[in-house]
Design a protein around this motif. Structure first.
Motif, PDB file in Angstrom:
ATOM      1  N   LEU A 119      -4.181   5.352  -5.014  1.00  0.00           N
ATOM      2  CA  LEU A 119      -4.443   4.107  -5.628  1.00  0.00           C
ATOM      3  C   LEU A 119      -4.553   2.891  -4.733  1.00  0.00           C
ATOM      4  O   LEU A 119      -4.781   1.566  -5.398  1.00  0.00           O
ATOM      5  CB  LEU A 119      -3.269   3.812  -6.630  1.00  0.00           C
ATOM      6  CG  LEU A 119      -3.061   4.617  -7.788  1.00  0.00           C
ATOM      7  CD1 LEU A 119      -1.587   4.586  -8.457  1.00  0.00           C
ATOM      8  CD2 LEU A 119      -4.131   4.691  -8.836  1.00  0.00           C
ATOM      9  N   LEU A 120      -4.527   3.032  -3.708  1.00  0.00           N
ATOM     10  CA  LEU A 120      -4.536   1.953  -2.563  1.00  0.00           C
ATOM     11  C   LEU A 120      -5.658   0.983  -2.811  1.00  0.00           C
ATOM     12  O   LEU A 120      -5.532  -0.064  -2.869  1.00  0.00           O
ATOM     13  CB  LEU A 120      -4.265   2.532  -1.346  1.00  0.00           C
ATOM     14  CG  LEU A 120      -4.171   1.451  -0.151  1.00  0.00           C
ATOM     15  CD1 LEU A 120      -3.139   0.717  -0.506  1.00  0.00           C
ATOM     16  CD2 LEU A 120      -4.299   1.929   1.129  1.00  0.00           C
ATOM     17  N   GLU A 121      -6.845   1.702  -3.133  1.00  0.00           N
ATOM     18  CA  GLU A 121      -8.187   0.995  -3.246  1.00  0.00           C
ATOM     19  C   GLU A 121      -8.165  -0.044  -4.729  1.00  0.00           C
ATOM     20  O   GLU A 121      -8.817  -0.910  -4.543  1.00  0.00           O
ATOM     21  CB  GLU A 121      -9.276   2.012  -3.360  1.00  0.00           C
ATOM     22  CG  GLU A 121      -9.473   2.722  -2.384  1.00  0.00           C
ATOM     23  CD  GLU A 121      -9.617   2.237  -1.016  1.00  0.00           C
ATOM     24  OE1 GLU A 121     -10.210   1.291  -0.907  1.00  0.00           O
ATOM     25  OE2 GLU A 121      -8.875   2.727  -0.047  1.00  0.00           O
ATOM     26  N   ARG A 122      -7.180   0.405  -5.228  1.00  0.00           N
ATOM     27  CA  ARG A 122      -7.081  -0.390  -6.607  1.00  0.00           C
ATOM     28  C   ARG A 122      -6.431  -1.710  -6.733  1.00  0.00           C
ATOM     29  O   ARG A 122      -6.274  -2.304  -7.686  1.00  0.00           O
ATOM     30  CB  ARG A 122      -6.580   0.496  -7.724  1.00  0.00           C
ATOM     31  CG  ARG A 122      -7.381   2.040  -7.841  1.00  0.00           C
ATOM     32  CD  ARG A 122      -8.439   1.772  -8.794  1.00  0.00           C
ATOM     33  NE  ARG A 122      -8.365   1.535 -10.123  1.00  0.00           N
ATOM     34  CZ  ARG A 122      -7.409   1.949 -11.134  1.00  0.00           C
ATOM     35  NH1 ARG A 122      -7.359   3.034 -11.102  1.00  0.00           N
ATOM     36  NH2 ARG A 122      -7.248   1.197 -12.256  1.00  0.00           N
ATOM     37  N   VAL A 123      -5.598  -1.892  -5.552  1.00  0.00           N
ATOM     38  CA  VAL A 123      -4.793  -2.963  -5.592  1.00  0.00           C
ATOM     39  C   VAL A 123      -5.149  -3.820  -4.314  1.00  0.00           C
ATOM     40  O   VAL A 123      -5.303  -3.596  -3.244  1.00  0.00           O
ATOM     41  CB  VAL A 123      -3.181  -2.317  -5.486  1.00  0.00           C
ATOM     42  CG1 VAL A 123      -2.314  -3.771  -5.448  1.00  0.00           C
ATOM     43  CG2 VAL A 123      -2.773  -1.330  -6.407  1.00  0.00           C
ATOM     44  N   SER A 124      -5.108  -5.237  -4.718  1.00  0.00           N
ATOM     45  CA  SER A 124      -5.359  -6.279  -3.614  1.00  0.00           C
ATOM     46  C   SER A 124      -3.671  -6.469  -3.243  1.00  0.00           C
ATOM     47  O   SER A 124      -3.046  -7.102  -3.979  1.00  0.00           O
ATOM     48  CB  SER A 124      -5.978  -7.343  -4.031  1.00  0.00           C
ATOM     49  OG  SER A 124      -5.537  -8.404  -3.423  1.00  0.00           O
ATOM     50  N   LEU A 125      -3.405  -5.890  -1.864  1.00  0.00           N
ATOM     51  CA  LEU A 125      -2.043  -5.951  -1.412  1.00  0.00           C
ATOM     52  C   LEU A 125      -1.865  -6.823  -0.251  1.00  0.00           C
ATOM     53  O   LEU A 125      -2.803  -6.496   0.697  1.00  0.00           O
ATOM     54  CB  LEU A 125      -1.461  -4.543  -1.310  1.00  0.00           C
ATOM     55  CG  LEU A 125      -0.091  -4.256  -0.612  1.00  0.00           C
ATOM     56  CD1 LEU A 125       0.966  -4.799  -1.608  1.00  0.00           C
ATOM     57  CD2 LEU A 125      -0.129  -2.736  -0.341  1.00  0.00           C
ATOM     58  N   GLN A 126      -1.084  -7.750  -0.165  1.00  0.00           N
ATOM     59  CA  GLN A 126      -0.735  -8.367   0.840  1.00  0.00           C
ATOM     60  C   GLN A 126       0.585  -8.842   1.391  1.00  0.00           C
ATOM     61  O   GLN A 126       1.381  -9.005   0.352  1.00  0.00           O
ATOM     62  CB  GLN A 126      -1.725  -9.697   1.035  1.00  0.00           C
ATOM     63  CG  GLN A 126      -1.587 -10.440  -0.356  1.00  0.00           C
ATOM     64  CD  GLN A 126      -2.602 -11.765   0.174  1.00  0.00           C
ATOM     65  OE1 GLN A 126      -2.487 -12.419   1.072  1.00  0.00           O
ATOM     66  NE2 GLN A 126      -3.213 -12.403  -0.918  1.00  0.00           N
ATOM     67  N   GLU A 127       0.790  -9.042   2.702  1.00  0.00           N
ATOM     68  CA  GLU A 127       2.126  -9.650   2.970  1.00  0.00           C
ATOM     69  C   GLU A 127       2.097 -10.955   2.922  1.00  0.00           C
ATOM     70  O   GLU A 127       1.307 -11.686   3.457  1.00  0.00           O
ATOM     71  CB  GLU A 127       2.313  -9.111   4.535  1.00  0.00           C
ATOM     72  CG  GLU A 127       3.630  -9.755   4.936  1.00  0.00           C
ATOM     73  CD  GLU A 127       3.784  -9.451   6.383  1.00  0.00           C
ATOM     74  OE1 GLU A 127       3.276  -8.677   7.152  1.00  0.00           O
ATOM     75  OE2 GLU A 127       4.508 -10.399   6.992  1.00  0.00           O
ATOM     76  N   ALA A 128       2.612 -11.710   1.870  1.00  0.00           N
ATOM     77  CA  ALA A 128       2.555 -13.110   1.556  1.00  0.00           C
ATOM     78  C   ALA A 128       3.928 -13.671   0.948  1.00  0.00           C
ATOM     79  O   ALA A 128       4.616 -12.684   0.259  1.00  0.00           O
ATOM     80  CB  ALA A 128       1.440 -13.501   0.860  1.00  0.00           C
TER      81      ALA A 128
END
Ligand SMILES: C[S@@+](CC[C@H](N)C(=O)[O-])C[C@H]1O[C@@H](n2cnc3c(N)ncnc32)[C@H](O)[C@@H]1O
Length: 347
Positions: free
Chosen positions: A220-229
């Motif tokens: 599912l990684l491509e489906r989430v905009s994941l960031q360290e913030a």
């Protein structure tokens, strides 16, 4: 033993009261050993196969000059019945160690580690820390461990997510999760509502790494905009692109008292005009585990501790949030979901 010695023990040292403590001290020794054995990797090592002290030393990276001290530690495990020694090899024997070692009990093991490493420490160290003004910081916690132990709450958080998604006939399309931990609610939401657009942030690098690994394993990684913030670093989206739902699970108490109103205002600025905020949180006034959690956070540099339920509802009201409502998620425990709609006048 001489009769005179026995008399001294009973009448001068009141040994009977000490004997009455028996179970308590045993369980402290057992918990301390099992907790350290788990954290060091000894439990999973022995769960695979019995080992002699030399292969344990190698796995735990203990040099030959400290081998005698390793044996003394293993003797403590034998003494409390968590280990057994047969044919020169150590086995897992005690119920506690065998339970913690099973991979399917990972969440329980993480919860146990949180209790023994952080809750115990907070209760033991509170008077000294208060006197010396020594506050805990986030660096005193293993973020990945906390993210794993938080999974004990998963069924209740999932119920809260279902509740938030059922509010409108059309489920939220754009969702942001703040402080996503190990990422399990991200995969839950994507499985339930595959059409949604999902963004997620966490401010701790090792936690983002664990969420990334989880999403990758689930494809599912491509489906989430994941960031360290950090939440306050997020700029308001362009008009018409605000989020329909923002979730904060088990992290409202990471914000200082004077940041909590700013948090609500900042989240309002990220939402679409009718967007909602879902907060799940332990609140003051629960079980000993919740009391210890509250203590750890009040001893930290964040200082505010867990919110009070009425305080959080009051804050939502004061900040102009509409349709604010809450529900108890865990029967008999001070664990709640709070849901509210963006203030009409938010910027
Ligand atoms: C107790 S963990 C819970 C993780 C996950 N939400 C869950 O319920 O399993 C809290 C998480 O919130 C994150 N967090 C706290 N304050 C944050 C902030 N201001 N911005 C982004 N992440 C934050 C922490 O780094 C931590 O990983």
């Amino acid at each position: 033993m001489k009769l005179a010695t026995l008399k001294k023990l009973i009448f001068e040292k009141n040994v009977l009261s000490f004997l009455r403590l028996g179970g308590e001290t045993q369980s402290l020794y057992r918990s301390a050993f099992a907790s350290a054995a788990d954290a060091s990797g000894l439990l999973s090592l022995l769960h695979e196969a019995p080992r002699d002290s030399h292969s344990i030393a190698q796995a735990l990276r203990v040099g030959p000059e400290r081998h005698h001290a390793l044996l003394a530690w293993l003797d403590c495990g034998l003494g409390v019945g968590e280990l057994a020694l047969r044919g020169g090899r150590y086995h897992l024997k005690g119920k506690l160690s065998r339970l913690l070692a099973r991979p399917r009990n990972d969440v329980t093991a993480a919860m146990f580690a949180e209790v023994t490493r952080y809750h115990f420490d907070a209760i033991l160290a509170a008077p000294t820390r208060l006197r010396e003004g020594r506050a805990y910081t986030l660096d005193d916690q293993d973020g990945a461990l906390i993210a794993r132990s938080s999974r004990i709450l998963e069924p209740f958080v999932e119920e809260a997510i279902d509740w938030a998604f059922a509010q409108d006939p059309q489920p939220p399309q754009r969702v942001l999760e703040v402080g996503c931990g190990a990422g399990h609610y991200l995969s839950y939401m994507l499985r339930q509502w595959p059409q949604m657009r999902l963004s997620a942030i966490d401010m701790q690098a090792e936690v983002v790494a664990s969420a990334r690994a989880h999403l990758k394993a689930q494809g599912l990684l491509e489906r989430v905009s994941l960031q360290e913030a950090q939440l306050f670093e997020l700029a308001p989206p362009p008009a018409g692109q605000g989020f329909d739902l923002i979730t904060l699970h088990n992290n409202f108490y990471y914000f200082k008292t004077d940041e909590r109103r700013a948090l609500l205002d900042h989240v309002a600025g990220l939402l679409a005009p009718d967007g909602r905020l879902l907060i799940t949180s332990s609140c003051q006034g629960g079980s000993p585990a919740v009391a210890a959690l509250h203590l750890w956070w009040t001893l930290s540099d964040i200082d505010a501790g867990l919110p009070r339920r009425d305080q959080l509802l009051g804050l939502l009201q004061e900040a102009g949030w509409r349709d604010a409502t809450h529900r108890q998620l865990l029967p008999g425990e001070s664990y709640y979901g709070f849901l509210a709609r963006r203030p009409a006048q938010a910027q």
